[in-house]
Scaffold this motif. Structure first.
Motif, PDB file in Angstrom:
ATOM      1  N   LYS A   1       0.894  -1.083  -0.027  1.00  0.00           N
ATOM      2  CA  LYS A   1       0.003  -0.033   0.233  1.00  0.00           C
ATOM      3  C   LYS A   1       0.969   1.212  -0.019  1.00  0.00           C
ATOM      4  O   LYS A   1       0.424   2.185  -0.698  1.00  0.00           O
ATOM      5  CB  LYS A   1      -0.993   0.068   1.388  1.00  0.00           C
TER       6      LYS A   1
ATOM      7  N   GLY B   1       0.738   3.821  -2.938  1.00  0.00           N
ATOM      8  CA  GLY B   1       0.216   5.407  -2.712  1.00  0.00           C
ATOM      9  C   GLY B   1       1.458   6.225  -3.365  1.00  0.00           C
ATOM     10  O   GLY B   1       1.209   7.553  -3.592  1.00  0.00           O
TER      11      GLY B   1
ATOM     12  N   PRO C   1      -3.566  13.657  -1.330  1.00  0.00           N
ATOM     13  CA  PRO C   1      -4.622  13.058  -0.870  1.00  0.00           C
ATOM     14  C   PRO C   1      -4.835  11.458  -1.187  1.00  0.00           C
ATOM     15  O   PRO C   1      -5.286  10.807  -0.543  1.00  0.00           O
ATOM     16  CB  PRO C   1      -6.021  14.089  -1.663  1.00  0.00           C
ATOM     17  N   GLU C   2      -4.407  11.275  -2.350  1.00  0.00           N
ATOM     18  CA  GLU C   2      -4.487   9.839  -2.874  1.00  0.00           C
ATOM     19  C   GLU C   2      -3.298   8.980  -2.012  1.00  0.00           C
ATOM     20  O   GLU C   2      -3.669   8.106  -1.479  1.00  0.00           O
ATOM     21  CB  GLU C   2      -4.155   9.655  -4.411  1.00  0.00           C
ATOM     22  N   GLN C   3      -2.239   9.726  -1.890  1.00  0.00           N
ATOM     23  CA  GLN C   3      -1.193   8.956  -1.094  1.00  0.00           C
ATOM     24  C   GLN C   3      -1.729   8.734   0.280  1.00  0.00           C
ATOM     25  O   GLN C   3      -1.273   7.839   0.905  1.00  0.00           O
ATOM     26  CB  GLN C   3       0.243   9.626  -1.517  1.00  0.00           C
ATOM     27  N   ASN C   4      -2.222   9.713   0.826  1.00  0.00           N
ATOM     28  CA  ASN C   4      -2.431   9.810   2.064  1.00  0.00           C
ATOM     29  C   ASN C   4      -3.654   8.671   2.503  1.00  0.00           C
ATOM     30  O   ASN C   4      -3.596   7.953   3.459  1.00  0.00           O
ATOM     31  CB  ASN C   4      -3.408  11.128   2.522  1.00  0.00           C
ATOM     32  N   LYS C   5      -4.394   8.555   1.462  1.00  0.00           N
ATOM     33  CA  LYS C   5      -5.354   7.367   1.624  1.00  0.00           C
ATOM     34  C   LYS C   5      -4.651   5.972   1.739  1.00  0.00           C
ATOM     35  O   LYS C   5      -5.120   5.130   2.533  1.00  0.00           O
ATOM     36  CB  LYS C   5      -6.554   7.354   0.341  1.00  0.00           C
ATOM     37  N   PHE C   6      -3.698   5.844   0.915  1.00  0.00           N
ATOM     38  CA  PHE C   6      -3.014   4.397   0.556  1.00  0.00           C
ATOM     39  C   PHE C   6      -2.364   4.230   1.959  1.00  0.00           C
ATOM     40  O   PHE C   6      -2.049   3.001   2.550  1.00  0.00           O
ATOM     41  CB  PHE C   6      -2.312   4.197  -0.609  1.00  0.00           C
TER      42      PHE C   6
ATOM     43  N   GLY D   1      -2.947   5.405   5.035  1.00  0.00           N
ATOM     44  CA  GLY D   1      -4.089   4.919   5.991  1.00  0.00           C
ATOM     45  C   GLY D   1      -4.303   3.357   5.659  1.00  0.00           C
ATOM     46  O   GLY D   1      -4.622   2.805   6.751  1.00  0.00           O
ATOM     47  N   TYR D   2      -4.665   2.843   4.469  1.00  0.00           N
ATOM     48  CA  TYR D   2      -4.823   1.548   4.108  1.00  0.00           C
ATOM     49  C   TYR D   2      -3.547   0.713   4.899  1.00  0.00           C
ATOM     50  O   TYR D   2      -3.574  -0.408   5.545  1.00  0.00           O
ATOM     51  CB  TYR D   2      -4.964   1.027   2.701  1.00  0.00           C
TER      52      TYR D   2
ATOM     53  N   LYS E   1       2.346  10.615   7.001  1.00  0.00           N
ATOM     54  CA  LYS E   1       1.114  10.678   6.636  1.00  0.00           C
ATOM     55  C   LYS E   1       0.715  12.287   6.855  1.00  0.00           C
ATOM     56  O   LYS E   1       0.124  13.115   6.018  1.00  0.00           O
ATOM     57  CB  LYS E   1      -0.035   9.971   7.078  1.00  0.00           C
TER      58      LYS E   1
ATOM     59  N   LYS F   1      -0.159  16.633   4.093  1.00  0.00           N
ATOM     60  CA  LYS F   1      -1.403  17.395   4.214  1.00  0.00           C
ATOM     61  C   LYS F   1      -1.151  18.740   3.443  1.00  0.00           C
ATOM     62  O   LYS F   1      -0.169  19.158   3.571  1.00  0.00           O
ATOM     63  CB  LYS F   1      -1.711  17.571   5.200  1.00  0.00           C
TER      64      LYS F   1
END
Length: 118
Positions: free
Chosen positions: A51, A55, A62-67, A69-70, A114, A118
């Motif tokens: 992940k 990301g 924001p997309e990298q942040n989402k990955f 999180g996963y 992470k 932002k």
């Protein structure tokens, strides 16, 4: 020579190291635990760097942040599986402490990384 940007990211490197260590650890689990504990543990620990790398190749923070999180969620699964392993007496307290501390350190590194996105 690293060609992908994620190869230079310390959290990816640490996650790869943790996966290697956990993979060796599960070799000592009973065969009866293959589907119940070994397989979920290896899938979770493999998912952490997967992940992170997914990301890292996307174009937006924001997309990298989402990955990320996963990836953190997968690391939480690793910790839960390590708890199950010690409770079932498949690993020693020393092994538990080692993997628990490594996971905690990695999680904090990932959270800090992470936050910087932002």
């Amino acid at each position: 020579m690293s060609k992908f940007k994620f190869e230079k990211v310390l959290i990816w490197q640490k996650a790869m190291d943790l996966g290697k260590e956990i993979n060796l650890l599960i070799d000592n689990f009973p065969k009866k635990e293959y589907y119940n504990l070994s397989s979920p543990l290896i899938r979770a620990v493999d998912s952490v760097p997967l992940k992170i790398s997914e990301g890292a190749i996307v174009q937006s923070n924001p997309e990298q942040n989402k990955f990320l999180g996963y990836s953190i969620q997968s690391l939480a699964k690793v910790v839960t599986c390590v708890y199950k392993a010690i409770r079932r007496k498949y690993i020693s307290e020393e092994q538990f402490n080692t993997y628990y501390e490594e996971s905690f350190y990695l999680m904090n590194m990932m959270i800090a990384f992470k936050r910087n996105l932002k």
